[in-house]
Motif scaffolding. Structure first.
Motif, mmCIF file in Angstrom:
data_model
loop_
_atom_site.group_PDB
_atom_site.id
_atom_site.type_symbol
_atom_site.label_atom_id
_atom_site.label_comp_id
_atom_site.label_asym_id
_atom_site.label_seq_id
_atom_site.Cartn_x
_atom_site.Cartn_y
_atom_site.Cartn_z
ATOM 1 N N SER A 74 41.999 31.559 63.737
ATOM 2 C CA SER A 74 43.112 32.082 62.931
ATOM 3 C C SER A 74 42.699 32.152 61.467
ATOM 4 N N PRO A 75 42.567 33.351 60.899
ATOM 5 C CA PRO A 75 42.082 33.475 59.515
ATOM 6 C C PRO A 75 43.071 32.918 58.496
ATOM 7 N N VAL A 76 42.515 32.495 57.359
ATOM 8 C CA VAL A 76 43.338 31.951 56.274
ATOM 9 C C VAL A 76 42.953 32.614 54.953
ATOM 10 N N TYR A 77 43.915 32.616 54.036
ATOM 11 C CA TYR A 77 43.615 32.976 52.660
ATOM 12 C C TYR A 77 43.189 31.707 51.926
ATOM 13 N N GLU A 78 42.234 31.858 51.032
ATOM 14 C CA GLU A 78 41.866 30.775 50.136
ATOM 15 C C GLU A 78 41.965 31.309 48.715
ATOM 16 N N PHE A 79 42.703 30.594 47.870
ATOM 17 C CA PHE A 79 42.747 31.017 46.476
ATOM 18 C C PHE A 79 42.717 29.815 45.546
ATOM 19 N N LYS A 80 42.099 30.046 44.385
ATOM 20 C CA LYS A 80 42.024 29.040 43.336
ATOM 21 C C LYS A 80 42.543 29.686 42.065
ATOM 22 N N ARG A 81 43.430 28.989 41.388
ATOM 23 C CA ARG A 81 43.987 29.545 40.159
ATOM 24 C C ARG A 81 44.335 28.442 39.169
ATOM 25 N N VAL A 82 44.359 28.825 37.908
ATOM 26 C CA VAL A 82 44.783 27.920 36.841
ATOM 27 C C VAL A 82 46.153 28.390 36.381
ATOM 28 N N ARG A 83 47.095 27.451 36.320
ATOM 29 C CA ARG A 83 48.445 27.785 35.874
ATOM 30 C C ARG A 83 48.669 27.208 34.480
ATOM 31 N N SER A 84 49.276 28.025 33.635
ATOM 32 C CA SER A 84 49.583 27.624 32.264
ATOM 33 C C SER A 84 51.078 27.727 32.030
ATOM 34 N N ILE A 85 51.594 26.805 31.215
ATOM 35 C CA ILE A 85 53.002 26.825 30.831
ATOM 36 C C ILE A 85 53.063 26.960 29.313
ATOM 37 N N ASN A 86 53.722 28.029 28.869
ATOM 38 C CA ASN A 86 53.813 28.311 27.435
ATOM 39 C C ASN A 86 52.425 28.311 26.780
ATOM 40 N N LYS A 87 51.467 28.930 27.478
ATOM 41 C CA LYS A 87 50.088 29.105 27.012
ATOM 42 C C LYS A 87 49.283 27.798 26.979
ATOM 43 N N GLN A 88 49.826 26.735 27.556
ATOM 44 C CA GLN A 88 49.110 25.469 27.639
ATOM 45 C C GLN A 88 48.640 25.252 29.081
ATOM 46 N N LEU A 89 47.347 24.963 29.267
ATOM 47 C CA LEU A 89 46.824 24.739 30.609
ATOM 48 C C LEU A 89 47.602 23.624 31.292
ATOM 49 N N TYR A 90 48.038 23.882 32.520
ATOM 50 C CA TYR A 90 48.911 22.930 33.217
ATOM 51 C C TYR A 90 48.263 22.352 34.472
ATOM 52 N N SER A 91 47.744 23.211 35.347
ATOM 53 C CA SER A 91 47.171 22.705 36.597
ATOM 54 C C SER A 91 46.126 23.653 37.155
ATOM 55 N N TYR A 92 45.270 23.079 37.981
ATOM 56 C CA TYR A 92 44.259 23.838 38.721
ATOM 57 C C TYR A 92 44.613 23.720 40.195
ATOM 58 N N GLU A 93 44.867 24.838 40.851
ATOM 59 C CA GLU A 93 45.310 24.838 42.237
ATOM 60 C C GLU A 93 44.258 25.431 43.175
ATOM 61 N N HIS A 94 44.069 24.764 44.297
ATOM 62 C CA HIS A 94 43.212 25.262 45.368
ATOM 63 C C HIS A 94 44.065 25.255 46.627
ATOM 64 N N ALA A 95 44.391 26.423 47.141
ATOM 65 C CA ALA A 95 45.337 26.513 48.259
ATOM 66 C C ALA A 95 44.778 27.315 49.430
ATOM 67 N N ILE A 96 45.200 26.894 50.619
ATOM 68 C CA ILE A 96 44.847 27.571 51.869
ATOM 69 C C ILE A 96 46.145 27.953 52.567
ATOM 70 N N MET A 97 46.277 29.224 52.987
ATOM 71 C CA MET A 97 47.465 29.698 53.688
ATOM 72 C C MET A 97 47.058 30.574 54.867
ATOM 73 N N PRO A 98 47.693 30.398 56.027
ATOM 74 C CA PRO A 98 47.393 31.274 57.170
ATOM 75 C C PRO A 98 47.713 32.728 56.842
ATOM 76 N N VAL A 99 46.847 33.626 57.239
ATOM 77 C CA VAL A 99 47.033 35.049 56.963
ATOM 78 C C VAL A 99 48.289 35.582 57.635
ATOM 79 N N TYR A 100 48.650 35.041 58.804
ATOM 80 C CA TYR A 100 49.797 35.577 59.547
ATOM 81 C C TYR A 100 51.135 35.372 58.825
ATOM 82 N N ILE A 101 51.179 34.463 57.845
ATOM 83 C CA ILE A 101 52.436 34.198 57.142
ATOM 84 C C ILE A 101 52.922 35.444 56.411
ATOM 85 N N ALA A 102 52.042 36.058 55.621
ATOM 86 C CA ALA A 102 52.379 37.273 54.866
ATOM 87 C C ALA A 102 51.126 37.758 54.154
ATOM 88 N N PRO A 103 51.006 39.069 53.926
ATOM 89 C CA PRO A 103 49.836 39.567 53.193
ATOM 90 C C PRO A 103 49.869 39.131 51.737
#
Length: 197
Positions: free
Chosen positions: A76-105
């Motif tokens: 069962s294929p999965v999406y993998e994504f890594k992103r940095v989230r900022s709040i009011n232009k201030q670095l907030y968190s680094y996220e590494h997430a895995i989600m099944p492809v069947y959930i939604a494109p």
């Protein structure tokens, strides 16, 4: 209703004295993430400007630990994504997430904003439950670069398996927060029905 207030810790009784309303703890919640609610950053910081910098996005077959946490097969294929989230232009968190492809494109444009909002609209999916593991560690080279901090700096980590309204695991993720952003809130209440003297 009175029973509900007791269970939520809003009122309490003193023997021979009466029933009282508990003083509410005031929090400046502008930079706090409530750990006891299954919500994401966009929801908890609705009144602030949130942006995302996508570092990696791809689809692949899941690793064993991802199969176990998401309850999916090796095929069962999965999406993998890594992103940095900022709040009011201030670095907030680094996220590494895995989600099944069947959930939604998914695509990079979707990842620029709230994935949970998108899934709610596109897949009618609601984040209803989450299993979270919270711990401190030294920042990896990848996380330190993403958050612009020195390697091995102290960071707070939240590993999460998120579940939808049907009980399906749809996200296995790891979020890393700088020590300066590691402010969270959790109100704890003891259900009076469980207390035995």
């Amino acid at each position: 209703m009175k029973t509900l207030f007791y269970s939520e810790g809003l009122i309490f009784s003193k023997q021979g004295s009466g029933t009282y309303a508990r003083k509410q703890i005031e929090n400046d919640s502008s930079d706090l993430l409530p750990l006891d609610l299954p919500i994401g950053t966009t929801y908890s910081h609705r009144d602030q400007k949130i942006t995302s910098n996508i570092l990696h996005f791809d689809a692949r077959l899941p690793e064993k630990i991802e199969q176990e946490n998401l309850g999916i097969e090796a095929s069962s294929p999965v999406y993998e994504f890594k992103r940095v989230r900022s709040i009011n232009k201030q670095l907030y968190s680094y996220e590494h997430a895995i989600m099944p492809v069947y959930i939604a494109p998914l695509n990079k444009k979707i990842l620029q904003s709230s994935v949970y909002d998108y899934l709610g609209t596109k897949a009618k999916l609601q984040l209803t439950d989450a299993h979270r593991t919270i711990y401190a560690e030294e920042a990896s080279e990848e996380a330190s670069k993403a958050l612009e901090i020195a390697k091995a700096s102290p960071v707070l980590v939240i590993e999460q398996v998120a579940y939808d309204q049907k009980g399906r695991a749809f996200e296995f993720s790891k979020s890393v927060f700088k020590s300066s952003q590691s402010k969270f809130i959790l109100d704890v209440h003891m259900n009076s029905d469980r207390i035995s003297l």
